[in-house]
Design a protein around this motif. Structure first.
Motif, PDB file in Angstrom:
ATOM      1  N   PRO A   1      42.374 -51.780 -28.882  1.00 26.97           N
ATOM      2  CA  PRO A   1      43.545 -51.154 -28.402  1.00 26.97           C
ATOM      3  C   PRO A   1      44.180 -51.721 -26.780  1.00 26.97           C
ATOM      4  CG  PRO A   1      41.444 -49.784 -28.522  1.00 26.97           C
ATOM      5  CD  PRO A   1      41.267 -51.094 -28.968  1.00 26.97           C
ATOM      6  N   ARG A   2      45.290 -51.261 -26.605  1.00 19.78           N
ATOM      7  CA  ARG A   2      45.977 -52.023 -25.296  1.00 19.78           C
ATOM      8  C   ARG A   2      46.528 -51.122 -24.356  1.00 19.78           C
ATOM      9  NH1 ARG A   2      50.122 -54.921 -29.239  1.00 19.78           N
ATOM     10  NH2 ARG A   2      49.721 -52.774 -30.108  1.00 19.78           N
ATOM     11  N   MET A   3      45.785 -50.161 -24.017  1.00 21.78           N
ATOM     12  CA  MET A   3      45.991 -49.010 -23.233  1.00 21.78           C
ATOM     13  C   MET A   3      46.195 -49.605 -21.778  1.00 21.78           C
ATOM     14  SD  MET A   3      45.162 -44.911 -23.060  1.00 21.78           S
ATOM     15  CE  MET A   3      43.482 -45.064 -22.526  1.00 21.78           C
ATOM     16  N   GLN A   4      47.352 -49.277 -20.934  1.00 23.50           N
ATOM     17  CA  GLN A   4      47.401 -49.267 -19.495  1.00 23.50           C
ATOM     18  C   GLN A   4      47.089 -48.033 -19.016  1.00 23.50           C
ATOM     19  OE1 GLN A   4      51.332 -50.577 -18.298  1.00 23.50           O
ATOM     20  NE2 GLN A   4      51.521 -51.406 -20.127  1.00 23.50           N
ATOM     21  N   THR A   5      45.873 -48.125 -17.994  1.00 22.07           N
ATOM     22  CA  THR A   5      45.487 -46.830 -17.404  1.00 22.07           C
ATOM     23  C   THR A   5      45.323 -47.246 -15.864  1.00 22.07           C
ATOM     24  OG1 THR A   5      44.000 -46.611 -19.273  1.00 22.07           O
ATOM     25  CG2 THR A   5      43.450 -45.504 -17.223  1.00 22.07           C
TER      26      THR A   5
ATOM     27  N   TYR B   1      48.547 -42.980 -18.199  1.00 14.82           N
ATOM     28  CA  TYR B   1      47.981 -43.702 -19.324  1.00 14.82           C
ATOM     29  C   TYR B   1      49.327 -43.941 -20.220  1.00 14.82           C
ATOM     30  CZ  TYR B   1      44.361 -40.832 -17.708  1.00 14.82           C
ATOM     31  OH  TYR B   1      43.445 -39.917 -16.979  1.00 14.82           O
TER      32      TYR B   1
ATOM     33  N   SER C   1      50.195 -46.510 -23.869  1.00 15.74           N
ATOM     34  CA  SER C   1      49.388 -47.222 -24.928  1.00 15.74           C
ATOM     35  C   SER C   1      50.616 -47.733 -26.006  1.00 15.74           C
ATOM     36  CB  SER C   1      48.420 -46.646 -25.601  1.00 15.74           C
ATOM     37  OG  SER C   1      47.878 -47.345 -26.826  1.00 15.74           O
TER      38      SER C   1
ATOM     39  N   ASP D   1      49.865 -48.130 -29.010  1.00 16.84           N
ATOM     40  CA  ASP D   1      49.141 -47.759 -30.164  1.00 16.84           C
ATOM     41  C   ASP D   1      49.039 -45.953 -30.056  1.00 16.84           C
ATOM     42  OD1 ASP D   1      48.444 -50.482 -30.909  1.00 16.84           O
ATOM     43  OD2 ASP D   1      47.307 -50.122 -29.343  1.00 16.84           O
TER      44      ASP D   1
ATOM     45  N   ARG E   1      47.249 -42.337 -30.206  1.00 14.69           N
ATOM     46  CA  ARG E   1      46.010 -42.037 -29.867  1.00 14.69           C
ATOM     47  C   ARG E   1      45.719 -40.485 -30.092  1.00 14.69           C
ATOM     48  NH1 ARG E   1      44.126 -41.499 -24.417  1.00 14.69           N
ATOM     49  NH2 ARG E   1      46.381 -41.366 -23.839  1.00 14.69           N
TER      50      ARG E   1
ATOM     51  N   HIS F   1      41.609 -44.404 -30.802  1.00 18.20           N
ATOM     52  CA  HIS F   1      42.816 -45.385 -30.769  1.00 18.20           C
ATOM     53  C   HIS F   1      43.089 -45.567 -32.078  1.00 18.20           C
ATOM     54  CE1 HIS F   1      42.296 -45.674 -26.080  1.00 18.20           C
ATOM     55  NE2 HIS F   1      40.937 -45.386 -26.660  1.00 18.20           N
TER      56      HIS F   1
END
Length: 293
Positions: free
Chosen positions: A5-9, A45, A47, A49, A51, A104
């Motif tokens: 996963p490449r989620m920005q948080t 959040y 992403s 991808d 979720r 994810h």
């Protein structure tokens, strides 16, 4: 290559109460969070991808979610599907402790998993479910997944089956599948043909075509064969060969030059492939065809 996963948080005033537990299987990373949120807590959040998030108890009443900075907040959300590229904001107006299960999902395998069951555009829509009666059974499935993540004892096959059942509920999949081959769409096939044609004389890889379709190489290969009846490698070779044959008839270029222009390693490579396909060497075939004109 394993999916990651490449989620920005970006969060504030959330505190994890237990170590993060994670379980992975092809196309999926699942994790369980135990969180305490203070009044005024919030987060952003984003992403690339898709979720799937399921709260593992009554939905936190202090938590609200929005899909735009000025959008209407939705509270009492028990589970939600967030498509790739959809930003999400959270906010809490009170202190509360809760737990949630996050899936994810790799986009390509997800599309193939749901092929024939859901219109492709549906996967770009955000789904938030808050009705306790609608999600009670699905939350039970999610708790089974969470228990297995925190105390592993079963194979990933079981988790994958539970994930499919949860997706069916959240996305409201029909009982009967739609009429669909489960392969690539006509748009994807057209894009592949155009890309390969424009890429000559460079040799196009299967991984490159899979990336063009947003699929992993293994998923792409299966879908491609289902759509065309042949493997991507065989299809690519046939495209190069057919182009080379057209050039032999329409130009006076030498075989070495034609081989280079159509992505073959050299003239000998072209000759081997041509002989295997046509039963005679390209020079002889070319003379025979020229004599017929």
């Amino acid at each position: 290559m394993a999916f990651r996963p490449r989620m920005q948080t970006q969060t504030r005033h959330y505190r994890t109460l237990q170590p993060l537990r994670v379980r992975t299987w092809p196309g999926v990373v699942a994790d369980v969070w135990h969180v305490q949120g203070a009044q005024g807590a919030g987060g952003f959040y984003l992403s690339p991808d898709p979720r799937l998030v399921v709260f593992l108890g009554p939905p936190p009443r202090s938590l609200s979610l929005r899909t735009s900075e000025t959008g209407h907040p939705m509270s009492d959300v028990a589970m939600l599907y967030v498509p790739a590229g959809q930003p999400l904001w959270s906010a809490m107006d009170g202190e509360e402790t809760f737990a949630h299960l996050d899936f994810h999902l790799e986009a390509g395998p997800l599309q193939q998993r749901l092929a024939g069951l859901i219109p492709s555009g549906k996967l770009s829509e955000t789904v938030m479910l808050a009705d306790a009666a609608d999600v009670k059974g699905t939350q039970s499935l999610a708790r089974m997944v969470a228990d297995e993540i925190e105390r592993p004892s079963r194979p990933a096959m079981m988790l994958d089956g539970l994930l499919s059942a949860i997706l069916a509920e959240v996305l409201n999949l029909p009982h009967e599948p739609m009429e669909h081959t489960g392969g690539l769409s006509p748009r994807q096939i057209s894009a592949i043909r155009r890309h390969v044609s424009e890429a000559l004389p460079r040799r196009t890889s299967v991984a490159e075509l899979a990336d063009l379709c947003g699929l992993s190489e293994s998923w792409f290969s299966r879908a491609f064969r289902q759509s065309t009846g042949e493997t991507p490698q065989r299809w690519l070779t046939r495209q190069r060969l057919e182009t080379a044959m057209e050039m032999m008839l329409s130009t006076d270029r030498g075989l070495a030059e034609i081989a280079d222009a159509t992505g073959f390693a050299d003239q000998a490579h072209l000759t081997r492939v041509f002989r295997a396909s046509q039963g005679l060497p390209p020079s002889q075939w070319r003379r025979m065809r020229a004599g017929c004109d």
